[in-house]
Scaffold this motif. Structure first.
Motif, PDB file in Angstrom:
ATOM      1  N   PRO A  79     -71.518  12.790 -15.046  1.00 27.39           N
ATOM      2  CA  PRO A  79     -71.391  12.642 -13.596  1.00 27.39           C
ATOM      3  C   PRO A  79     -71.982  13.859 -12.882  1.00 27.39           C
ATOM      4  O   PRO A  79     -71.619  15.000 -13.179  1.00 27.39           O
ATOM      5  N   VAL A  80     -72.905  13.612 -11.971  1.00 19.92           N
ATOM      6  CA  VAL A  80     -73.534  14.681 -11.183  1.00 19.92           C
ATOM      7  C   VAL A  80     -73.515  14.206  -9.739  1.00 19.92           C
ATOM      8  O   VAL A  80     -74.382  13.460  -9.293  1.00 19.92           O
ATOM      9  N   VAL A  81     -72.514  14.645  -8.999  1.00 15.32           N
ATOM     10  CA  VAL A  81     -72.293  14.124  -7.645  1.00 15.32           C
ATOM     11  C   VAL A  81     -73.386  14.575  -6.681  1.00 15.32           C
ATOM     12  O   VAL A  81     -73.822  13.808  -5.827  1.00 15.32           O
ATOM     13  N   ASP A  82     -73.863  15.802  -6.841  1.00 18.58           N
ATOM     14  CA  ASP A  82     -74.868  16.336  -5.918  1.00 18.58           C
ATOM     15  C   ASP A  82     -76.235  15.688  -6.163  1.00 18.58           C
ATOM     16  O   ASP A  82     -76.775  15.733  -7.277  1.00 18.58           O
ATOM     17  N   ASN A  83     -76.791  15.087  -5.118  1.00 22.93           N
ATOM     18  CA  ASN A  83     -78.069  14.384  -5.230  1.00 22.93           C
ATOM     19  C   ASN A  83     -79.191  15.285  -5.730  1.00 22.93           C
ATOM     20  O   ASN A  83     -79.985  14.907  -6.592  1.00 22.93           O
ATOM     21  N   ASN A  84     -79.273  16.496  -5.172  1.00 20.50           N
ATOM     22  CA  ASN A  84     -80.362  17.413  -5.537  1.00 20.50           C
ATOM     23  C   ASN A  84     -80.281  17.824  -6.999  1.00 20.50           C
ATOM     24  O   ASN A  84     -81.305  17.908  -7.693  1.00 20.50           O
ATOM     25  N   THR A  85     -79.063  18.070  -7.475  1.00 19.65           N
ATOM     26  CA  THR A  85     -78.883  18.478  -8.871  1.00 19.65           C
ATOM     27  C   THR A  85     -79.275  17.355  -9.816  1.00 19.65           C
ATOM     28  O   THR A  85     -79.921  17.577 -10.849  1.00 19.65           O
ATOM     29  N   ARG A  86     -78.912  16.119  -9.454  1.00 18.08           N
ATOM     30  CA  ARG A  86     -79.235  14.973 -10.299  1.00 18.08           C
ATOM     31  C   ARG A  86     -80.754  14.820 -10.431  1.00 18.08           C
ATOM     32  O   ARG A  86     -81.279  14.590 -11.525  1.00 18.08           O
TER      33      ARG A  86
ATOM     34  N   PRO B 277     -81.416   9.480  -4.842  1.00 14.18           N
ATOM     35  CA  PRO B 277     -81.319   9.495  -3.382  1.00 14.18           C
ATOM     36  C   PRO B 277     -82.642   9.037  -2.772  1.00 14.18           C
ATOM     37  O   PRO B 277     -83.715   9.481  -3.181  1.00 14.18           O
ATOM     38  N   PHE B 278     -82.546   8.130  -1.830  1.00 13.95           N
ATOM     39  CA  PHE B 278     -83.758   7.523  -1.278  1.00 13.95           C
ATOM     40  C   PHE B 278     -84.739   8.569  -0.771  1.00 13.95           C
ATOM     41  O   PHE B 278     -85.948   8.440  -0.936  1.00 13.95           O
ATOM     42  N   GLU B 279     -84.204   9.638  -0.185  1.00 12.54           N
ATOM     43  CA  GLU B 279     -85.085  10.649   0.405  1.00 12.54           C
ATOM     44  C   GLU B 279     -85.846  11.452  -0.645  1.00 12.54           C
ATOM     45  O   GLU B 279     -86.831  12.118  -0.336  1.00 12.54           O
ATOM     46  N   GLN B 280     -85.381  11.390  -1.911  1.00 11.20           N
ATOM     47  CA  GLN B 280     -86.062  12.147  -2.967  1.00 11.20           C
ATOM     48  C   GLN B 280     -86.963  11.280  -3.839  1.00 11.20           C
ATOM     49  O   GLN B 280     -87.659  11.775  -4.716  1.00 11.20           O
ATOM     50  N   ALA B 281     -86.968   9.982  -3.563  1.00 13.31           N
ATOM     51  CA  ALA B 281     -87.735   9.070  -4.409  1.00 13.31           C
ATOM     52  C   ALA B 281     -89.222   9.422  -4.419  1.00 13.31           C
ATOM     53  O   ALA B 281     -89.863   9.426  -5.478  1.00 13.31           O
ATOM     54  N   LYS B 282     -89.771   9.729  -3.251  1.00  9.90           N
ATOM     55  CA  LYS B 282     -91.209  10.016  -3.158  1.00  9.90           C
ATOM     56  C   LYS B 282     -91.573  11.282  -3.930  1.00  9.90           C
ATOM     57  O   LYS B 282     -92.660  11.388  -4.495  1.00  9.90           O
ATOM     58  N   VAL B 283     -90.659  12.244  -3.963  1.00 12.44           N
ATOM     59  CA  VAL B 283     -90.914  13.500  -4.693  1.00 12.44           C
ATOM     60  C   VAL B 283     -90.990  13.231  -6.190  1.00 12.44           C
ATOM     61  O   VAL B 283     -91.918  13.676  -6.882  1.00 12.44           O
ATOM     62  N   LEU B 284     -90.003  12.495  -6.707  1.00 14.27           N
ATOM     63  CA  LEU B 284     -89.967  12.208  -8.143  1.00 14.27           C
ATOM     64  C   LEU B 284     -91.132  11.316  -8.563  1.00 14.27           C
ATOM     65  O   LEU B 284     -91.615  11.397  -9.687  1.00 14.27           O
TER      66      LEU B 284
ATOM     67  N   SER C  33     -66.458   3.281   7.431  1.00 15.61           N
ATOM     68  CA  SER C  33     -67.306   3.059   6.261  1.00 15.61           C
ATOM     69  C   SER C  33     -66.484   3.231   4.999  1.00 15.61           C
ATOM     70  O   SER C  33     -65.608   4.100   4.922  1.00 15.61           O
ATOM     71  N   SER C  34     -66.788   2.411   3.983  1.00 13.19           N
ATOM     72  CA  SER C  34     -66.054   2.491   2.712  1.00 13.19           C
ATOM     73  C   SER C  34     -66.488   3.688   1.875  1.00 13.19           C
ATOM     74  O   SER C  34     -65.864   3.981   0.867  1.00 13.19           O
ATOM     75  N   HIS C  35     -67.561   4.378   2.267  1.00 15.07           N
ATOM     76  CA  HIS C  35     -68.048   5.542   1.527  1.00 15.07           C
ATOM     77  C   HIS C  35     -68.452   6.642   2.504  1.00 15.07           C
ATOM     78  O   HIS C  35     -68.698   6.384   3.685  1.00 15.07           O
ATOM     79  N   ASN C  36     -68.535   7.864   1.984  1.00 13.73           N
ATOM     80  CA  ASN C  36     -68.920   8.984   2.843  1.00 13.73           C
ATOM     81  C   ASN C  36     -70.146   9.730   2.331  1.00 13.73           C
ATOM     82  O   ASN C  36     -70.381  10.877   2.692  1.00 13.73           O
ATOM     83  N   HIS C  37     -70.948   9.089   1.460  1.00 10.10           N
ATOM     84  CA  HIS C  37     -72.145   9.758   0.962  1.00 10.10           C
ATOM     85  C   HIS C  37     -73.252   9.728   2.029  1.00 10.10           C
ATOM     86  O   HIS C  37     -73.092   9.124   3.101  1.00 10.10           O
ATOM     87  N   SER C  38     -74.374  10.366   1.725  1.00 15.62           N
ATOM     88  CA  SER C  38     -75.404  10.570   2.745  1.00 15.62           C
ATOM     89  C   SER C  38     -75.985   9.257   3.266  1.00 15.62           C
ATOM     90  O   SER C  38     -76.260   9.132   4.471  1.00 15.62           O
TER      91      SER C  38
END
Length: 514
Positions: free
Chosen positions: A223-230, A246-253, A354-359
């Protein structure tokens, strides 16, 4: 080496050692999978989250399952027959299968598991999937007969749900309620250890019943909760697979030539339910107005970086018996006109939870809040964690609930319309019973859903489910938003490991190459 001098024996030994050092050493095929949250339980019958169930697929299997297109497949069952009255299912099991503890998988094992799952006294979280079972009987070692309380034509799909696994009866007897910490199944990998804050590790089960599988030596689920670390773990090689990206990091990867970025189709539906028992959401024109008020295409770009499609009905199109409609168009002028006709010319004030609080959820809330404001609806937003959601939404009935607008999602892991519609739209599914957070009630929809389960005639089922979906779409108890695409990334050295439409993973054929 008799007759050799001491010096010569030493030289031969040195030569052998050097030769061994120079020859290739087979590297262990150990894979690390970085996932977005921690695991709640390794007992699938008592887990509500898909992530815990996908980890459990390492060591557990069910009688049936799904392929990458959510088509039903046999797993521990070879075939089944249904009685003409739809009450009795006779299932023939695959022979020669062993649990990891060496005990035999047989009809007696199936009975132990289904008796446990269908007993309300056990208070298992997935009881609703099995409550229709009246009794399970052993016919012989390889044949089991299951009798239902009433016809339930989606039953085999329920048995294909990832919760419906076969646990070693010996392990259940030994560990009882602690079985979630000591899993013993028939799957391709054997459970090794679970550090609840850090990882679950499984290793290859050499006695697996499918020849030549598995190909990996071990999988470590981390489990790696932090998007950047994952994302960083993929780029450094610390992990070979990561989800969700994370959608915002898809283009980078995507630019990393050592990685594959994969956007998979899904049955994960996103929506905002409206509590139709409360003003102003008891007014159809208000509900229609809010559907017109949200630009679904823009929402998908802003919150999901384009990885999604506007909702085309109450069900994702890949769910069996789904009906496809034209998405609600974006028309703020029409929304304002409808609000005026409903008696709210200046809009109104409400709450949006909202049922979640992620980004991603935060982006959806912010975007929706702005869109609603443009038609005069002022929404105070709250992103909830799991504890808040359980207490304030799932745990309260219609008289106590504070829910008005509620952003959430649903993935029907049976792949069939019943589990995609009944828990969300049936009157009997109002919280706290299930997840109908709109508190929607339509007697004809209730009748359609009930009657669809009584028939095994596919054409009749399709007709009933179509009528239900047409009425739900017209009644608009939700703001129908989007069906997500599932974004994962993996090392190009890892093959055969992917995300399925229900957000679970398939990895039985996974392999790691140099």
């Amino acid at each position: 080496m008799r007759g050799m001098t001491r010096q010569r024996r030493w030289l031969v030994a040195a030569w052998v050692a050097a030769a061994m050092a120079a020859s290739p050493v087979w590297a262990a095929k150990d894979v690390v999978v970085a996932v977005g949250s921690t695991f709640t339980s390794l007992d699938p019958y008592d887990a509500n989250d898909s992530l815990s169930q996908t980890v459990a697929k390492s060591f557990y299997q069910g009688l049936f399952g799904f392929d990458k297109d959510m088509k039903l497949v046999n797993v521990l069952a070879d075939r089944y027959e249904v009685s003409p009255d739809g009450l009795t299912y006779t299932i023939t099991l695959h022979p020669g299968v062993k649990f990891h503890d060496g005990s035999a998988f047989n009809a007696a094992a199936v009975k132990v598991n289904l008796d446990r799952a269908s007993n309300p006294d056990n208070r298992l979280k997935r009881y609703n999937l099995f409550k229709m079972i009246d009794k399970t009987e052993v016919v012989d070692d390889q044949t089991v007969k299951i009798t239902l309380k009433a016809p339930f034509s989606a039953f085999i799909n329920n048995l294909a749900h990832p919760a419906a696994v076969m646990i070693s009866p010996a392990a259940l007897k030994q560990y009882g309620k602690e079985i979630g910490f000591h899993p013993v199944g028939t799957g391709p990998y054997r459970f090794v250890s679970w550090n609840q804050t850090d990882f679950v590790k499984v290793e290859k089960f050499n006695g697996y019943w499918k020849a030549g599988l598995p190909k990996l030596d071990s999988i470590t689920w981390r489990p790696v909760v932090d998007n950047n670390t994952r994302a960083a773990m993929l780029q450094t090689g610390e992990a070979q697979f990561a989800y969700p990206i994370p959608f915002e990091q898809a283009k980078v990867l995507e630019k990393n030539d050592k990685l594959s970025l994969v956007a998979s189709p899904s049955i994960l539906h996103r929506y905002i339910s409206m509590n139709v028992t409360q003003k102003p959401f008891d007014n159809l024109k208000v509900r229609q107005a809010l559907n017109y008020a949200i630009n679904k295409e823009a929402l998908i770009k802003v919150a999901f970086s384009g990885y999604g499609t506007p909702a085309e009905g109450p069900l994702p199109t890949s769910i069996d018996y789904s009906v496809k409609f034209n998405p609600w168009p974006y028309d703020p002028a029409k929304a304002r006109e409808l609000l005026k006709e409903a008696g709210y010319p200046n809009g109104f004030t409400t709450t949006l939870w909202s049922s979640h609080n992620h980004s991603t959820a935060q982006k959806v809330l912010q975007f929706t809040q702005q869109q609603l404001a443009q038609v005069g609806v002022k929404a105070q937003v709250t992103a909830m964690d799991a504890g808040q959601r359980a207490a304030e939404v799932e745990g309260k009935g219609v008289k106590e609930t504070g829910v008005r607008l509620f952003y959430t999602g649903w993935s029907a892991s049976t792949g069939e319309a019943d589990w995609a519609l009944s828990p969300l739209f049936a009157t009997a599914s109002w919280p706290p019973a299930q997840f109908n957070t709109a508190f929607y009630s339509n007697p004809q929809v209730d009748a359609d859903l009930a009657n669809a389960l009584k028939t095994t005639d596919r054409a009749e089922k399709q007709k009933l489910y179509q009528d239900a979906q047409e009425k739900i779409w017209a009644d608009a108890p939700w703001i129908f938003l989007a069906t997500e695409r599932l974004v994962s990334a993996n090392s190009k050295k890892l093959t055969g490991f992917y995300v399925m439409p229900d957000t679970l993973f398939s990895f039985e054929d996974a392999d790691l190459t140099e």
